[in-house]
Write a protein that holds these residues in place. Structure first.
Motif, short mmCIF file in Angstrom:
data_model
loop_
_atom_site.label_atom_id
_atom_site.label_comp_id
_atom_site.label_asym_id
_atom_site.label_seq_id
_atom_site.Cartn_x
_atom_site.Cartn_y
_atom_site.Cartn_z
N GLU A 309 17.68 -14.12 -10.84
CA GLU A 309 17.07 -14.51 -11.95
C GLU A 309 16.56 -13.43 -12.75
O GLU A 309 16.09 -12.70 -12.73
CB GLU A 309 15.50 -15.27 -11.57
N ASN A 364 17.36 -19.10 -17.48
CA ASN A 364 15.93 -19.73 -17.75
C ASN A 364 15.88 -20.53 -19.45
O ASN A 364 16.37 -20.24 -20.44
CB ASN A 364 14.47 -19.34 -17.78
N GLU A 396 17.69 -23.01 -15.44
CA GLU A 396 16.43 -23.72 -14.31
C GLU A 396 16.07 -24.13 -15.88
O GLU A 396 15.64 -23.46 -16.90
CB GLU A 396 15.42 -22.28 -14.25
N ASP A 426 12.40 -25.95 -12.12
CA ASP A 426 11.75 -24.38 -12.44
C ASP A 426 9.64 -25.06 -12.12
O ASP A 426 9.82 -26.16 -12.86
CB ASP A 426 12.10 -23.74 -13.26
N LYS A 447 12.36 -25.27 -7.95
CA LYS A 447 11.73 -23.49 -7.49
C LYS A 447 10.60 -23.81 -7.38
O LYS A 447 9.78 -24.41 -8.74
CB LYS A 447 11.98 -22.87 -9.04
N GLU A 483 8.94 -19.23 -5.35
CA GLU A 483 8.67 -18.22 -5.95
C GLU A 483 7.70 -17.25 -6.01
O GLU A 483 6.44 -18.60 -5.21
CB GLU A 483 9.00 -18.30 -7.56
#
Ligand code: C2E
Ligand code: CA
Ligand code: CA
Length: 549
Positions: A309, A364, A396, A426, A447, A483
């Motif tokens: 990521e 992101n 995300e 996310d 996530k 995460e």
């Protein structure tokens, strides 16, 4: 028009009063000539004398004409002067008053504040300057139209006025911003707080305007010419009071609106720091100070590295390494997030092309970027330009994107997926995504937010949320990533929960591109076409609040 220009015609008119002087002189001459001519004329009429002197008689007639002319001119002029005075007064009023709400305007408020400050100081009182801003006026205008918006402003103004003491001054500073200034006994700021609370209650009542019912909230910033302990601070004039109330208002908005704050010095520092950050971000963008860091993503079962990521960092010359939690929200507000994100993406595509072709890159995306209907097209264009395969990219997005415009987000996800880009949701569990949205929107992955993962440590009852989210993901047939996995204990619990991907400090902190390259070289996971890896740079200085939270 300046005051000077406005006075000129009046002064000219007043000077024309000379006409009156002419009339007076003519009267005096009339007396003089009349004294000689009239007795002669009378005697001539009675037949006891000769005709009056011709020249003197003409002068007398001319005098009479002059008196009549002078008198009429004088009357015209006095009327003209009165008329001009009235017009000037009207213009002065118009320049001081807001035409919509009929309260003062920004210009005249400065004067009103100064005057009240002087009067209050003479009585030994303090003054409070209160700035009011509507939180949702743009939506009201958009939804109900401008005439309704105007009607709401007028009614709001009436409600505020109804609560103020007689001596207070109320102004509309422009748009949906109002201010009032009032005197209060030194040390009794609670009186102002009480009034403000009544103001919140009053504005919480719906407004009926143009057959519509409108609800609104306000934010308020307050300042005073006395310190909190009641002592008169260093002399503050109207402009300082206004500026401070403005900073307190800004603070109230930042804290979530619909609330009030008194100015305090820390707000000024905060604002100064913020301005410094804004200038720094602008410079950072032009000098390429924003750099990608990478966090490993691991398949829990096999322990294999499956991708990274990308996490933004700002290597600032003044501040050191700055966390995205500080600069991303500011870049969003400044309207620079797209530029910033694209700069980082381009660097990340170059970095990730050196990695093994099987490794994915997650990026992101801010909700602000998703408001752009061309977002998907822009992203795909960049992928093509960087020659980066879309199937290796995952974007995300957070749940907060969903309540802005689900329709737009759906179209976007669909077109990205059609090109092979994967889309994950996310920070799941922290926002407002409904189960229906989860089922309807074609996400590739969820996530689980790190707050739920950290609860897996120790007592098992805390793991209920994580269990529920995992069950939900399985039910919807969506792959999951955990995460913020920080230690082996959590990892072991997750392993028992089924097939997952994981990321977190247990696998190491996010690394620079060079460190990643070295890691991959050691694992034989660099792209066959990649050039040999240079030695990684030493870790840069860490900005205090930049430490990974
Ligand atoms: P996020 O997407 O949830 O990213 C994960 C964050 O958790 C990262 O913080 C990461 O360093 C941190 N983290 C990773 N493992 C652990 C762990 O085991 N424990 C704890 N306590 N934290 C861990 P970071 O890098 O500070 O990023 C913060 C947030 O900033 C990100 O949260 C993401 O929402 C945002 N962000 C980062 N880069 C970008 C970007 O390029 N664009 C946008 N729009 N947002 C970004
Ligand atoms: Ca993320
Ligand atoms: Ca996250």
């Amino acid at each position: 028009m300046t005051d000077h220009d406005q006075q000129n015609p009046l002064q000219t008119a007043e000077r024309d009063v000379v006409a009156l002087g002419i009339a007076v002189a003519a009267i005096l001459l009339l007396v003089a000539t009349g004294g000689a001519v009239i007795p002669d004329a009378v005697r001539s009429l009675l037949g006891t004398g000769g005709a009056p002197n011709q020249i003197l008689a003409s002068a007398l007639l001319l005098n009479i004409a002059l008196i009549i002319f002078g008198w009429r001119r004088y009357r015209e002029l006095t009327w003209e002067i009165a008329e001009r005075r009235r017009a000037e007064e009207q213009a002065r009023l118009l320049a001081a008053i807001d035409p919509l709400t009929h309260c003062l305007n920004r210009r005249s408020m400065v004067e009103a504040t100064e005057q009240l400050r002087t009067r209050a100081a003479m009585r030994g009182e303090a003054i409070a300057y209160c700035m009011i801003d509507l939180d949702n006026f743009k939506q009201i205008n958009d939804m109900y139209g401008h005439s309704c918006g105007d009607a709401v402003l007028v009614k709001l103004c009436e409600r505020i006025r109804a609560l103020l003491p007689r001596e207070a001054s109320l102004a509309r500073l422009g748009g949906d911003e109002f201010a009032f200034v009032m005197a209060y006994p030194v040390g009794h700021t609670e009186r102002i707080d009480d009034l403000v609370i009544r103001l919140f209650a009053s504005t919480a009542e719906p407004f009926n305007a143009r057959d519509m019912t409108v609800e609104l909230t306000i934010s308020i910033g307050l300042s005073t010419d006395h310190d909190a302990d009641g002592s008169p601070g260093p002399v503050v004039d109207a402009s300082v009071l206004m500026h401070r109330a403005d900073m307190a208002l800004y603070h109230a908005k930042k804290q979530g609106r619909n609330r009030h704050f008194w100015f305090d010095a820390s707000m000024e520092n905060e604002l100064r720091f913020r301005n410094q950050l804004e200038t720094g971000i602008r410079r950072g963008l032009s000098e390429n100070e924003f750099i990608p860091y990478y966090e490993q993503q691991i398949d829990i079962d096999s322990g294999d590295l499956v991708g990274f990521e990308m996490l933004a960092r700002w290597q600032s010359q003044q501040l050191g390494l700055v966390s995205p939690e500080i600069f991303i929200p500011i870049a969003e507000e400044m309207g620079l997030i797209t530029q910033l994100s694209e700069q980082l993406m381009d660097r990340a595509f170059v970095d990730a092309r050196e990695w093994d072709d099987s490794l994915t890159l997650s990026i992101n995306i801010s909700p602000v970027q998703l408001r752009d209907p061309w977002f998907a097209q822009r992203l795909l264009k960049r992928l093509v330009a960087a020659n980066f395969p879309p199937r290796r990219l995952e974007i995300e997005i957070t749940e907060s994107c969903l309540h802005e415009n689900v329709g737009l987000v759906r179209t976007m996800i669909t077109s990205l997926r059609n090109q092979g880009v994967q889309v994950s949701l996310d920070d799941f569990g922290t926002g407002y995504a409904s189960i229906e949205q989860l089922r309807d929107l074609p996400f590739d992955r969820i996530k689980i937010d790190r707050s739920f993962i950290s609860e897996l440590r120790g007592a098992s009852e805390h793991s209920r949320m994580a269990n529920a989210i995992i069950a939900l993901g399985r039910g919807l047939d969506l792959p999951l990533t955990a995460e913020g996995v920080e230690d082996e204990e959590i990892l072991a619990t997750l392993r028992s929960m089924g097939r997952l991907k994981a990321q977190g400090y247990v696998y190491g902190k996010p690394e620079t591109a060079a460190e990643v390259r070295q890691r991959l070289a050691a694992q034989g996971k660099l792209s066959k076409a990649a050039p040999p890896a240079p030695a990684p740079q030493p870790a840069p200085q860490i900005f205090p609040r930049a430490a990974n939270s």
